[in-house]
Motif scaffolding. Structure first.
Motif, short mmCIF file in Angstrom:
data_model
loop_
_atom_site.label_atom_id
_atom_site.label_comp_id
_atom_site.label_asym_id
_atom_site.label_seq_id
_atom_site.Cartn_x
_atom_site.Cartn_y
_atom_site.Cartn_z
N THR A 253 -13.69 39.91 -24.63
CA THR A 253 -12.83 38.72 -24.75
C THR A 253 -12.52 38.13 -23.38
N ALA A 254 -12.21 38.99 -22.41
CA ALA A 254 -11.92 38.51 -21.05
C ALA A 254 -13.13 37.82 -20.44
N THR B 10 -10.99 28.04 -30.28
CA THR B 10 -10.37 27.88 -28.97
C THR B 10 -10.83 26.60 -28.28
N TYR C 23 -11.46 43.91 -25.65
CA TYR C 23 -10.77 43.00 -24.74
C TYR C 23 -11.58 42.72 -23.48
N TYR D 268 -13.46 34.36 -21.98
CA TYR D 268 -12.50 33.43 -21.38
C TYR D 268 -12.93 33.01 -19.98
N ALA E 62 -9.98 38.90 -31.50
CA ALA E 62 -10.05 40.15 -30.73
C ALA E 62 -9.02 41.16 -31.23
N ASN E 63 -7.81 40.68 -31.53
CA ASN E 63 -6.79 41.59 -32.06
C ASN E 63 -7.23 42.21 -33.38
N SER F 216 -4.32 31.23 -26.31
CA SER F 216 -4.20 32.58 -26.86
C SER F 216 -2.84 32.82 -27.49
N SER G 72 -2.23 32.59 -31.35
CA SER G 72 -2.56 33.70 -32.26
C SER G 72 -1.30 34.24 -32.93
N THR H 144 -8.37 35.13 -29.15
CA THR H 144 -7.49 36.29 -29.01
C THR H 144 -7.12 36.88 -30.36
#
Length: 211
Positions: A179-180, A9, A176, A183, A162-163, A148, A151, A159
């Protein structure tokens, strides 16, 4: 895996911002000072990119290149798509900065005997970018968050990782949330870095920060 996704990222954001800012600034100059055909082409480009979703742009580039037999790595396609998007938004923001330069400043540059290039650099470009730098900084942070979207073409950024992790662990909420927070931390770090760059490049910003 999360660390690798975060690194992707950051690399994707840095490459897109650096290239998009340089090309977007050149496009803003062309849109202001080029011939009628060049101004029309630049305006059409900006309007098309700014009025279509980034996800659609990514898909068009990714699948369009494949249809003509040009198969590029997903990461390279992502950088290309993000750069194309950044160029349009940077062009519009810098153009607004150019519009804030008063005609009297151009006349003063002519009176001092500055060349066209010197006038653009000292009278137009640097003051214009200084005035719109907060808007550019916000746009660059939004660009980082928009990575993101890549992805969807299998770029293994944060992202996408994370998925994958939530699909393997069946713990989407925890995945998530982390992940948030990452970010959020990256956004704050970017704002700090961009603020430091602004203080280093623009004297008035540095003086305001010192005050």
């Amino acid at each position: 895996m999360i660390a690798r996704g975060l690194a992707v990222t950051m690399v994707l954001s840095a490459a897109s911002i650096a290239t998009g800012f340089a090309l977007g600034t050149l496009l803003a100059v062309a849109r202001r000072s080029g011939g009628r055909a060049l101004r029309g082409a630049a305006t059409a480009y900006v309007e098309i990119i700014r009025n279509t979703p980034l996800l659609i742009q990514v898909f068009l580039i990714f699948f369009g290149l494949s249809m003509v037999g040009l198969r590029l790595p997903a990461m390279l396609v992502a950088v290309l798509a993000m750069t194309i998007n950044t160029v349009a938004y940077t062009c519009e923001i810098v153009r607004a900065g150019f519009d804030s330069i008063k005609p009297g400043q151009w006349e003063a540059a002519d009176a001092l005997g500055l060349t066209r290039a010197q006038a653009y650099w000292h009278v137009a470009l640097l003051p214009a970018i200084e005035r719109v730098y907060p808007s550019l900084s916000s746009q660059f942070v939004l660009l980082m968050l928009a990575t993101s979207i890549t992805s969807q073409i299998s770029v293994e950024e944060l992202t996408a990782v994370a998925n994958f992790l939530q699909a393997q662990s069946y713990r989407p909420f925890e995945t998530y949330i982390v992940t948030a927070l990452l970010y959020l931390a990256l956004s704050l770090l970017m704002r700090l870095i961009l603020w430091a760059i602004g203080c280093a490049v623009f004297p008035r910003t540095r003086l305001a920060a010192a005050a």
